[in-house]
Design a protein around this motif. Structure first.
Motif: not given
Length: 248
Positions: A218-222
């Motif tokens: 799971d990754l956040s914005k970027g």
């Protein structure tokens, strides 16, 4: 010059030329695996005069990866060839007229630029003295790794788990799988996910398909760089592929 003398001279010149052509069988073999041939596009072979760098021959290995039992399982006796008639190789035909110190280069696997390795050796070649059988064998260490997903520069919605999937084989194309001859359980197979201020490793597990491994993160914005690697602590074989993605 009499006609008989002319024909004698021609015969002598032809005989000399045939003696000057020297055959050298060259093969590329994956470290802890089999020969590199047609199934992965082969190994590019260059043969040069080691002193002048003149190109004497070039080609690509072709043929099968070889006999698995003979190469990987049976004890090898002295002078016993690992290759057979259809085993991948390149036959260099050298037109030399005196003993020549040559340099042999192998680039393999030629069609997988992210995995390609150069291996070289040098040896003396004597006119008319063929080197056949296994011939000159150059070892190619590593793994071939292809990241299947995510794709390069793919834009992935935030809040959605990102699957990292890769195909991993030996340098000859031989399969890497759980419990197999090239046992994935003995290898470290991971994805490294990086961004500014972010670093995480994800272990990849075999899917239902041979040589295919995946994991989720799971990754956040970027903007992220994904590096997938395989490492064999017993042999030192290692391989890498990279891609970049954008999380919106």
């Amino acid at each position: 010059m009499k006609l008989s003398g002319f024909f004698t001279l021609i015969i002598v010149l032809i005989s000399f030329h045939s003696m000057a052509q020297t055959n050298v069988m060259i093969r590329a073999k994956a470290k802890d695996a089999k020969f590199i041939g047609t199934s992965v596009g082969g190994a590019k072979i260059l043969v040069r005069d080691a002193l002048t760098k003149e190109l004497l021959a070039e080609g690509v290995t072709s043929g099968s990866t070889g006999n698995t039992e003979k190469i990987m399982k049976e004890p090898k006796a002295r002078y016993q060839d690992l290759s057979e008639n259809n085993t991948a190789g390149y036959l260099a035909k050298l037109d030399i007229k005196s003993p020549t110190f040559i340099e042999v280069e192998a680039y393999a696997p030629i069609h997988k630029r992210q995995a390609i390795v150069k291996s070289t050796t040098q040896l003396w070649v004597i006119p008319g003295k063929d080197i056949m059988g296994d011939g000159v064998v150059l070892e190619i260490p590593g793994f071939i790794i292809d990241i299947l997903s995510p794709q390069t520069h793919e834009r992935i919605p935030g809040g959605v788990s990102t699957e990292i999937k890769a195909n991993i084989v030996m340098m000859c194309g031989c399969p890497v799988e759980e419990g197999g001859l090239w046992n994935a359980s003995n290898f470290q197979i991971k994805a490294v996910v990086e961004a500014e201020g972010f670093f995480k490793e994800v272990a990849l597990q075999q899917t239902e398909k041979s040589s295919t491994f995946s994991g989720n993160i799971d990754l956040s914005k970027g903007n992220y760089t994904i590096t997938v690697y395989a490492f064999d602590p017993k042999t030192g074989n290692s391989g890498v592929d990279k891609t970049n993605i954008i999380i919106n």
